[in-house]
Design a protein around this motif. Structure first.
Motif, PDB file in Angstrom:
ATOM      1  N   GLY A   1       0.811  -1.211   0.000  1.00  0.00           N
ATOM      2  CA  GLY A   1       0.000   0.000   0.000  1.00  0.00           C
ATOM      3  C   GLY A   1       0.845   1.262   0.000  1.00  0.00           C
ATOM      4  O   GLY A   1       1.945   1.280  -0.551  1.00  0.00           O
ATOM      5  N   VAL A   2       0.330   2.302   0.635  1.00  0.00           N
ATOM      6  CA  VAL A   2       0.988   3.602   0.656  1.00  0.00           C
ATOM      7  C   VAL A   2       1.053   4.113   2.087  1.00  0.00           C
ATOM      8  O   VAL A   2       0.081   4.019   2.836  1.00  0.00           O
ATOM      9  CB  VAL A   2       0.213   4.622  -0.215  1.00  0.00           C
ATOM     10  N   LEU A   3       2.208   4.654   2.457  1.00  0.00           N
ATOM     11  CA  LEU A   3       2.403   5.253   3.775  1.00  0.00           C
ATOM     12  C   LEU A   3       2.648   6.744   3.572  1.00  0.00           C
ATOM     13  O   LEU A   3       3.518   7.142   2.799  1.00  0.00           O
ATOM     14  CB  LEU A   3       3.597   4.604   4.477  1.00  0.00           C
ATOM     15  N   PHE A   4       1.848   7.570   4.242  1.00  0.00           N
ATOM     16  CA  PHE A   4       2.012   9.016   4.175  1.00  0.00           C
ATOM     17  C   PHE A   4       2.697   9.493   5.443  1.00  0.00           C
ATOM     18  O   PHE A   4       2.205   9.252   6.550  1.00  0.00           O
ATOM     19  CB  PHE A   4       0.657   9.712   4.035  1.00  0.00           C
ATOM     20  N   HIS A   5       3.828  10.168   5.291  1.00  0.00           N
ATOM     21  CA  HIS A   5       4.553  10.783   6.403  1.00  0.00           C
ATOM     22  C   HIS A   5       4.143  12.256   6.401  1.00  0.00           C
ATOM     23  O   HIS A   5       4.421  12.980   5.450  1.00  0.00           O
ATOM     24  CB  HIS A   5       6.069  10.673   6.203  1.00  0.00           C
ATOM     25  N   LYS A   6       3.494  12.696   7.455  1.00  0.00           N
ATOM     26  CA  LYS A   6       2.964  14.061   7.503  1.00  0.00           C
ATOM     27  C   LYS A   6       3.482  14.804   8.726  1.00  0.00           C
ATOM     28  O   LYS A   6       4.045  14.206   9.631  1.00  0.00           O
ATOM     29  CB  LYS A   6       1.438  14.035   7.517  1.00  0.00           C
TER      30      LYS A   6
ATOM     31  N   THR B   1       4.715  14.535  16.899  1.00  0.00           N
ATOM     32  CA  THR B   1       5.552  14.463  15.700  1.00  0.00           C
ATOM     33  C   THR B   1       5.383  13.105  15.024  1.00  0.00           C
ATOM     34  O   THR B   1       4.700  12.222  15.541  1.00  0.00           O
ATOM     35  CB  THR B   1       7.035  14.720  16.069  1.00  0.00           C
ATOM     36  N   SER B   2       6.018  12.949  13.890  1.00  0.00           N
ATOM     37  CA  SER B   2       6.064  11.676  13.145  1.00  0.00           C
ATOM     38  C   SER B   2       4.681  11.107  12.843  1.00  0.00           C
ATOM     39  O   SER B   2       4.428   9.923  13.019  1.00  0.00           O
ATOM     40  CB  SER B   2       6.892  10.632  13.909  1.00  0.00           C
ATOM     41  N   LEU B   3       3.789  11.947  12.356  1.00  0.00           N
ATOM     42  CA  LEU B   3       2.437  11.508  12.012  1.00  0.00           C
ATOM     43  C   LEU B   3       2.480  10.679  10.732  1.00  0.00           C
ATOM     44  O   LEU B   3       3.043  11.094   9.729  1.00  0.00           O
ATOM     45  CB  LEU B   3       1.533  12.724  11.813  1.00  0.00           C
ATOM     46  N   GLN B   4       1.879   9.486  10.796  1.00  0.00           N
ATOM     47  CA  GLN B   4       1.828   8.605   9.631  1.00  0.00           C
ATOM     48  C   GLN B   4       0.428   8.044   9.459  1.00  0.00           C
ATOM     49  O   GLN B   4      -0.225   7.676  10.434  1.00  0.00           O
ATOM     50  CB  GLN B   4       2.817   7.447   9.775  1.00  0.00           C
ATOM     51  N   PHE B   5      -0.010   7.997   8.200  1.00  0.00           N
ATOM     52  CA  PHE B   5      -1.270   7.367   7.820  1.00  0.00           C
ATOM     53  C   PHE B   5      -0.933   6.288   6.806  1.00  0.00           C
ATOM     54  O   PHE B   5      -0.252   6.555   5.819  1.00  0.00           O
ATOM     55  CB  PHE B   5      -2.226   8.375   7.165  1.00  0.00           C
TER      56      PHE B   5
END
Length: 177
Positions: A86-91, A100-104
């Motif tokens: 899939g896809v990991l978004f680092h925001k 910090t280090s928010l990931q979806f």
């Protein structure tokens, strides 16, 4: 505004893609839930970590929620990492400097799988907040994990004083766009 008065209905609205020829109807569709989204965004901007975690859990507690909307309300655009599954978004959090280090993470079918973030300063009350937010749900607590029954949008939560992760119940997953 307090957390209990927030209207989370926009997170459960499935918006089918469609063409609307009437400009007034098109505008009304675009602005649907705008007030509620703005209220939630303003609340999450300044609320305590306790209330932020409560909101995230409450969104998924009974239903599978639109995590993309949550991401849009609390974060800025970030890096997109293609993964085999899939896809990991680092925001980055848009307004907050205590997290910090928010990931979806989304699967190959664009269904939300999990979100996680780090808490900069030790937050010792995290387990009591999670248990308060999960009130009314059946779960098993194992060390730093909460495993929920199948009647929830949450499969499990992992948390320590410096880390939070919510995994969605993929049996309830759906696309919101």
């Amino acid at each position: 505004m307090n957390k209990e008065s927030l209207n989370f209905e926009p997170f459960y609205e499935v918006e089918p893609m469609r063409i609307i020829d009437d400009p007034v109807q098109s505008f009304n569709e675009l602005m649907k839930y705008d007030k509620e989204k703005t209220e939630i965004e303003m609340f999450l901007k300044d609320c305590s970590i306790k209330d932020l975690i409560w909101v995230i859990i409450t969104l998924f507690k009974d239903k599978y929620a639109n995590a993309s909307l949550l991401g849009a309300l609390v974060s800025t655009a970030g890096q997109k990492e293609e993964k085999a599954d899939g896809v990991l978004f680092h925001k980055k959090f848009q307004y907050r400097n205590d997290l910090t280090s928010l990931q979806f993470k989304y699967d190959k079918n664009d269904h939300f799988e999990y979100l996680e973030f780090e808490i900069i300063e030790q937050f010792e009350n995290i387990h009591s907040i999670i248990e308060e937010a999960l009130s009314g749900k059946t779960y098993v607590k194992k060390a730093n994990s909460y495993i929920l029954n199948s009647n929830s949008g949450i499969e499990y939560i992992e948390a320590t004083s410096t880390f939070f992760r919510l995994n969605a119940n993929m049996k309830m997953s759906q696309k919101f766009h």
